[in-house]
Design a protein around this motif. Structure first.
Motif, PDB file in Angstrom:
ATOM      1  N   TRP A   1       0.880  -1.227   0.124  1.00  0.00           N
ATOM      2  CA  TRP A   1      -0.009  -0.084   0.051  1.00  0.00           C
ATOM      3  C   TRP A   1       0.834   1.462   0.015  1.00  0.00           C
ATOM      4  CZ3 TRP A   1      -5.113   0.661  -0.707  1.00  0.00           C
ATOM      5  CH2 TRP A   1      -5.719   1.916  -0.567  1.00  0.00           C
ATOM      6  N   LEU A   2       1.886   1.336   0.965  1.00  0.00           N
ATOM      7  CA  LEU A   2       2.757   2.462   1.022  1.00  0.00           C
ATOM      8  C   LEU A   2       3.438   2.675  -0.388  1.00  0.00           C
ATOM      9  CD1 LEU A   2       4.495   1.586   4.272  1.00  0.00           C
ATOM     10  CD2 LEU A   2       3.066   3.657   3.860  1.00  0.00           C
ATOM     11  N   VAL A   3       4.032   1.738  -1.057  1.00  0.00           N
ATOM     12  CA  VAL A   3       4.890   1.841  -2.544  1.00  0.00           C
ATOM     13  C   VAL A   3       3.659   2.168  -3.507  1.00  0.00           C
ATOM     14  CG1 VAL A   3       4.717  -0.413  -3.276  1.00  0.00           C
ATOM     15  CG2 VAL A   3       6.911   1.155  -3.555  1.00  0.00           C
TER      16      VAL A   3
ATOM     17  N   THR B   1       0.935   3.883  -3.325  1.00  0.00           N
ATOM     18  CA  THR B   1       0.022   5.033  -3.223  1.00  0.00           C
ATOM     19  C   THR B   1       0.902   6.192  -2.709  1.00  0.00           C
ATOM     20  OG1 THR B   1      -0.108   4.691  -0.666  1.00  0.00           O
ATOM     21  CG2 THR B   1      -1.764   3.988  -1.908  1.00  0.00           C
ATOM     22  N   GLY B   2       2.067   6.080  -2.348  1.00  0.00           N
ATOM     23  CA  GLY B   2       3.125   7.262  -1.784  1.00  0.00           C
ATOM     24  C   GLY B   2       2.434   7.943  -0.496  1.00  0.00           C
ATOM     25  N   MET B   3       1.676   7.353   0.361  1.00  0.00           N
ATOM     26  CA  MET B   3       1.190   7.783   1.410  1.00  0.00           C
ATOM     27  C   MET B   3       2.318   7.914   2.599  1.00  0.00           C
ATOM     28  SD  MET B   3      -2.663   6.255   2.556  1.00  0.00           S
ATOM     29  CE  MET B   3      -3.997   6.798   1.225  1.00  0.00           C
ATOM     30  N   ARG B   4       2.283   8.768   3.391  1.00  0.00           N
ATOM     31  CA  ARG B   4       3.194   8.750   4.445  1.00  0.00           C
ATOM     32  C   ARG B   4       2.809   7.685   5.513  1.00  0.00           C
ATOM     33  NH1 ARG B   4       1.635  14.194   3.433  1.00  0.00           N
ATOM     34  NH2 ARG B   4       3.270  15.668   2.807  1.00  0.00           N
ATOM     35  N   TRP B   5       3.868   7.398   6.113  1.00  0.00           N
ATOM     36  CA  TRP B   5       3.474   6.182   7.119  1.00  0.00           C
ATOM     37  C   TRP B   5       2.224   6.798   7.994  1.00  0.00           C
ATOM     38  CZ3 TRP B   5       4.736   1.370   8.710  1.00  0.00           C
ATOM     39  CH2 TRP B   5       4.364   0.998  10.015  1.00  0.00           C
TER      40      TRP B   5
ATOM     41  N   HIS C   1      10.218   5.412   4.576  1.00  0.00           N
ATOM     42  CA  HIS C   1       9.931   6.472   4.009  1.00  0.00           C
ATOM     43  C   HIS C   1      10.234   6.587   2.340  1.00  0.00           C
ATOM     44  CE1 HIS C   1       8.191  10.424   3.875  1.00  0.00           C
ATOM     45  NE2 HIS C   1       9.079  11.047   3.377  1.00  0.00           N
ATOM     46  N   ASP C   2      11.362   5.739   2.304  1.00  0.00           N
ATOM     47  CA  ASP C   2      11.666   5.715   0.913  1.00  0.00           C
ATOM     48  C   ASP C   2      10.650   5.024   0.077  1.00  0.00           C
ATOM     49  OD1 ASP C   2      14.184   6.953   1.073  1.00  0.00           O
ATOM     50  OD2 ASP C   2      15.035   5.065   2.175  1.00  0.00           O
ATOM     51  N   LEU C   3       9.929   4.370   0.412  1.00  0.00           N
ATOM     52  CA  LEU C   3       8.601   3.611  -0.460  1.00  0.00           C
ATOM     53  C   LEU C   3       8.001   4.872  -1.058  1.00  0.00           C
ATOM     54  CD1 LEU C   3       7.558   0.709   1.836  1.00  0.00           C
ATOM     55  CD2 LEU C   3       8.938   0.642  -0.121  1.00  0.00           C
ATOM     56  N   ARG C   4       7.697   5.807  -0.164  1.00  0.00           N
ATOM     57  CA  ARG C   4       7.132   7.097  -0.949  1.00  0.00           C
ATOM     58  C   ARG C   4       7.950   7.733  -1.853  1.00  0.00           C
ATOM     59  NH1 ARG C   4       3.372  11.247   0.699  1.00  0.00           N
ATOM     60  NH2 ARG C   4       4.232  13.526   0.580  1.00  0.00           N
TER      61      ARG C   4
ATOM     62  N   ALA D   1       2.932  17.876 -11.755  1.00  0.00           N
ATOM     63  CA  ALA D   1       1.757  18.782 -11.001  1.00  0.00           C
ATOM     64  C   ALA D   1       0.694  17.640 -10.402  1.00  0.00           C
ATOM     65  CB  ALA D   1       0.851  19.561 -11.889  1.00  0.00           C
ATOM     66  N   LYS D   2       0.715  16.490 -11.288  1.00  0.00           N
ATOM     67  CA  LYS D   2      -0.082  15.603 -10.889  1.00  0.00           C
ATOM     68  C   LYS D   2       0.347  14.744  -9.514  1.00  0.00           C
ATOM     69  CE  LYS D   2      -3.729  15.310 -14.004  1.00  0.00           C
ATOM     70  NZ  LYS D   2      -4.943  15.274 -13.456  1.00  0.00           N
ATOM     71  N   ILE D   3       1.552  14.850  -9.576  1.00  0.00           N
ATOM     72  CA  ILE D   3       2.195  14.031  -8.588  1.00  0.00           C
ATOM     73  C   ILE D   3       2.361  14.811  -6.963  1.00  0.00           C
ATOM     74  CG2 ILE D   3       4.785  13.280  -7.635  1.00  0.00           C
ATOM     75  CD1 ILE D   3       5.450  12.654 -10.379  1.00  0.00           C
ATOM     76  N   GLN D   4       2.270  16.123  -7.281  1.00  0.00           N
ATOM     77  CA  GLN D   4       2.162  17.043  -6.369  1.00  0.00           C
ATOM     78  C   GLN D   4       0.915  16.828  -5.579  1.00  0.00           C
ATOM     79  OE1 GLN D   4       1.259  21.014  -7.259  1.00  0.00           O
ATOM     80  NE2 GLN D   4       0.879  21.795  -5.281  1.00  0.00           N
ATOM     81  N   SER D   5      -0.273  16.787  -6.554  1.00  0.00           N
ATOM     82  CA  SER D   5      -1.659  16.471  -5.603  1.00  0.00           C
ATOM     83  C   SER D   5      -1.718  15.146  -5.150  1.00  0.00           C
ATOM     84  CB  SER D   5      -2.584  16.553  -6.660  1.00  0.00           C
ATOM     85  OG  SER D   5      -3.983  16.264  -6.446  1.00  0.00           O
ATOM     86  N   ARG D   6      -1.007  14.211  -5.670  1.00  0.00           N
ATOM     87  CA  ARG D   6      -1.283  12.886  -5.044  1.00  0.00           C
ATOM     88  C   ARG D   6      -0.335  12.562  -3.723  1.00  0.00           C
ATOM     89  NH1 ARG D   6      -2.737   8.009  -6.825  1.00  0.00           N
ATOM     90  NH2 ARG D   6      -1.729   5.951  -6.150  1.00  0.00           N
ATOM     91  N   LEU D   7       0.929  13.593  -3.744  1.00  0.00           N
ATOM     92  CA  LEU D   7       1.386  13.537  -2.376  1.00  0.00           C
ATOM     93  C   LEU D   7       1.013  14.355  -1.375  1.00  0.00           C
ATOM     94  CD1 LEU D   7       5.170  13.046  -3.719  1.00  0.00           C
ATOM     95  CD2 LEU D   7       3.651  11.237  -3.312  1.00  0.00           C
ATOM     96  N   GLY D   8       0.179  15.218  -1.746  1.00  0.00           N
ATOM     97  CA  GLY D   8      -0.483  16.120  -0.707  1.00  0.00           C
ATOM     98  C   GLY D   8       0.601  17.187  -0.499  1.00  0.00           C
ATOM     99  N   HIS D   9       1.463  17.555  -1.417  1.00  0.00           N
ATOM    100  CA  HIS D   9       2.666  18.563  -1.091  1.00  0.00           C
ATOM    101  C   HIS D   9       1.801  20.013  -1.220  1.00  0.00           C
ATOM    102  CE1 HIS D   9       6.434  16.268  -2.444  1.00  0.00           C
ATOM    103  NE2 HIS D   9       6.032  16.056  -1.165  1.00  0.00           N
ATOM    104  N   GLU D  10       2.110  21.059  -0.276  1.00  0.00           N
ATOM    105  CA  GLU D  10       1.466  22.187  -0.144  1.00  0.00           C
ATOM    106  C   GLU D  10       1.649  23.236  -1.401  1.00  0.00           C
ATOM    107  OE1 GLU D  10      -1.280  24.504   1.871  1.00  0.00           O
ATOM    108  OE2 GLU D  10      -0.575  22.523   2.148  1.00  0.00           O
ATOM    109  N   SER D  11       3.124  22.839  -2.061  1.00  0.00           N
ATOM    110  CA  SER D  11       3.336  23.731  -3.218  1.00  0.00           C
ATOM    111  C   SER D  11       3.978  22.874  -4.199  1.00  0.00           C
ATOM    112  CB  SER D  11       4.475  24.754  -2.621  1.00  0.00           C
ATOM    113  OG  SER D  11       5.111  25.467  -3.601  1.00  0.00           O
ATOM    114  N   ILE D  12       4.027  23.201  -5.567  1.00  0.00           N
ATOM    115  CA  ILE D  12       4.579  22.406  -6.723  1.00  0.00           C
ATOM    116  C   ILE D  12       6.056  22.542  -6.718  1.00  0.00           C
ATOM    117  CG2 ILE D  12       4.466  24.275  -8.272  1.00  0.00           C
ATOM    118  CD1 ILE D  12       4.322  20.738  -9.121  1.00  0.00           C
ATOM    119  N   SER D  13       6.621  23.419  -5.684  1.00  0.00           N
ATOM    120  CA  SER D  13       8.069  24.061  -5.823  1.00  0.00           C
ATOM    121  C   SER D  13       8.648  22.664  -4.939  1.00  0.00           C
ATOM    122  CB  SER D  13       8.168  25.185  -5.087  1.00  0.00           C
ATOM    123  OG  SER D  13       7.818  25.527  -3.667  1.00  0.00           O
ATOM    124  N   THR D  14       7.853  22.238  -3.820  1.00  0.00           N
ATOM    125  CA  THR D  14       8.199  21.241  -2.967  1.00  0.00           C
ATOM    126  C   THR D  14       8.387  19.978  -3.830  1.00  0.00           C
ATOM    127  OG1 THR D  14       7.051  22.117  -1.007  1.00  0.00           O
ATOM    128  CG2 THR D  14       7.840  19.911  -0.985  1.00  0.00           C
ATOM    129  N   THR D  15       7.589  19.651  -4.609  1.00  0.00           N
ATOM    130  CA  THR D  15       8.064  18.646  -5.446  1.00  0.00           C
ATOM    131  C   THR D  15       8.757  18.634  -6.380  1.00  0.00           C
ATOM    132  OG1 THR D  15       5.338  18.499  -5.530  1.00  0.00           O
ATOM    133  CG2 THR D  15       6.291  16.961  -6.898  1.00  0.00           C
TER     134      THR D  15
END
Length: 420
Positions: free
Chosen positions: A231-233, A235-239, A351-354, A369-383
């Motif tokens: 599931w972790l690998v 979905t990319g969810m945090r633990w 966490h490396d599974l994320r 941009a899609k990855i940003q949304s999937r990971l839940g990053h607040e800003s695209i710059s973080t991604t």
């Protein structure tokens, strides 16, 4: 290294003498300064150590720093910093405790150097951009014991820690700028040159190829643990998000099955009975809904059979939610060691599974941009900052597209003539 010696007086009181050798060498001249309280002596001792076993610039023996003329409404920086942290709203108690610790250990080390070269305590109004830059450099360089160079008095800080502390300091000063009336006109942190963190990205992150992940997965013998790593690998969810999922977060009956991230495990304040509690996700963007693939639906459908709405989706064989330390020590780490013994060249964290999930998406040309949304990053710059370097693998394909764009197609009856 400076030390403090208690000196009893005839009247029964005690003074505290800070002693050190000039320059830190064994043959250096012994220097001393006396204080009425241990707290004042301890603060001065830190200043001497920070100045490499020399008198702090601007300090007059027996008098202290020669302070500049006070500015109306000014106050010590640490006092304002503690006030700022105390008044924060929408912040968890544990986070406030971490901020207070940073003020006590790091913001308190910031000093102001006057135009004449005197070093005086930092206040809200007297700190300059140069003072902040010196503070950053002090953290990056650290301070070694002159008599024992292998010993750190203050260890050098990593770039990420420096950036985090600078971010807190920026907010502290910005609150002074935004105050009514303003305590200062500009934020001295606005143009600070900070150490780069991008050079550490590849060292901090570990990206697994699919066959490498399969090798670790094969060493995990507990089916419940296997479901969790899958599931972790995938979905990319945090633990803390994945292990907080409950039956009610799943929508499996529709044509487009989804899972909603609406809570996560949080560190409890110091002194609490429990070490963690359920709270909101890390940021507003972290509260998100993910579309599920058929394999993921099959995975969770078998896990939620017979569960109540508020039961955890991922549980141990005893029906408890997974705790990170137990999972890491009993499931993940043994599997990684076994895989490494059989030739796996990497030592990934949970966490490396994320990170691995992101690498797989980028390899399939999923937009950031899609990855940003999937990971839940607040800003695209973080991604971009964390994973942009993985796009280098697409350089050849980009070059081919650009080349095709520049080719002038021949048209019937026309001939392109290029001048020599």
């Amino acid at each position: 290294m400076a030390s403090i010696v208690e000196r009893p007086k005839a009247d029964g009181t005690i003074t505290y003498q800070v002693r050190w050798r000039d320059g830190g060498g064994r043959t250096g001249k012994v220097e001393t300064e006396n204080f009425d309280t241990h707290e004042a002596a301890d603060h001065f001792k830190d200043l001497v150590n920070a100045h490499k076993q020399q008198w702090p610039h601007g300090w007059v023996r027996g008098q202290g720093f020669v302070e500049e003329k006070a500015i109306p409404g000014d106050l010590p920086l640490t006092a304002w910093a503690y006030r700022y942290v105390k008044r924060l709203t929408g912040v968890e108690k544990r986070t406030k405790e971490d901020y207070e610790r940073d003020v006590r250990l790091h913001v308190s080390r910031l000093v102001h150097t006057t135009a004449s070269g005197l070093v005086v305590p930092a206040t809200v109004c007297n700190v300059t951009a140069d003072d902040v830059q010196d503070w950053v450099a002090l953290q990056a360089d650290g301070v070694r014991d002159a008599e024992d160079p292998e010993t750190w008095i203050t260890p050098e800080a990593d770039p990420k820690s420096i950036r985090n502390r600078h971010g807190l300091l920026f907010c502290i000063f910005q609150a002074a700028v935004d105050a009514t009336p303003p305590l200062r006109a500009k934020n001295p942190c606005s143009k600070t040159s900070l150490p780069r963190v991008d050079d550490e990205v590849e060292e901090e992150m570990c990206f697994l190829e699919q066959d490498e992940f399969a090798r670790i997965r094969a060493e995990i013998k507990d089916p419940d643990a296997v479901d969790l790593v899958d599931w972790l690998v995938s979905t990319g969810m945090r633990w803390g998000e994945a292990t907080a999922l409950q039956r009610r977060d799943l929508r499996l009956g529709s044509e487009k099955p989804t899972v909603t991230v609406s809570r996560a495990w949080k560190k409890a304040p110091k002194g609490s009975e429990s070490t963690h509690y359920l709270g909101p996700p890390k940021t507003k963007k972290a509260r998100r809904t993910l579309r599920l693939a058929p394999t993921q639906v099959e995975l969770v459908r078998k896990r939620i059979a017979g569960l109540r709405e508020q039961d955890f989706v991922f549980q141990t064989v005893l029906g408890n939610h997974w705790r990170h330390a137990n999972f890491y020590n009993r499931k993940w780490q043994p599997a990684v060691r076994a895989a490494m013994d059989k030739g796996l060249p990497k030592r990934p964290r949970i966490h490396d599974l994320r990170h691995t999930h992101v690498a797989w998406l980028i390899a399939k040309k999923v937009p950031l941009a899609k990855i940003q949304s999937r990971l839940g990053h607040e800003s695209i710059s973080t991604t971009v900052d964390r994973y942009g370097h993985l796009l280098e693998g697409l350089d050849d394909e980009i070059s081919e597209v650009v080349e095709a764009m520049l080719v002038v197609p021949e048209q019937p009856g026309l001939r392109v003539v290029r001048e020599a």
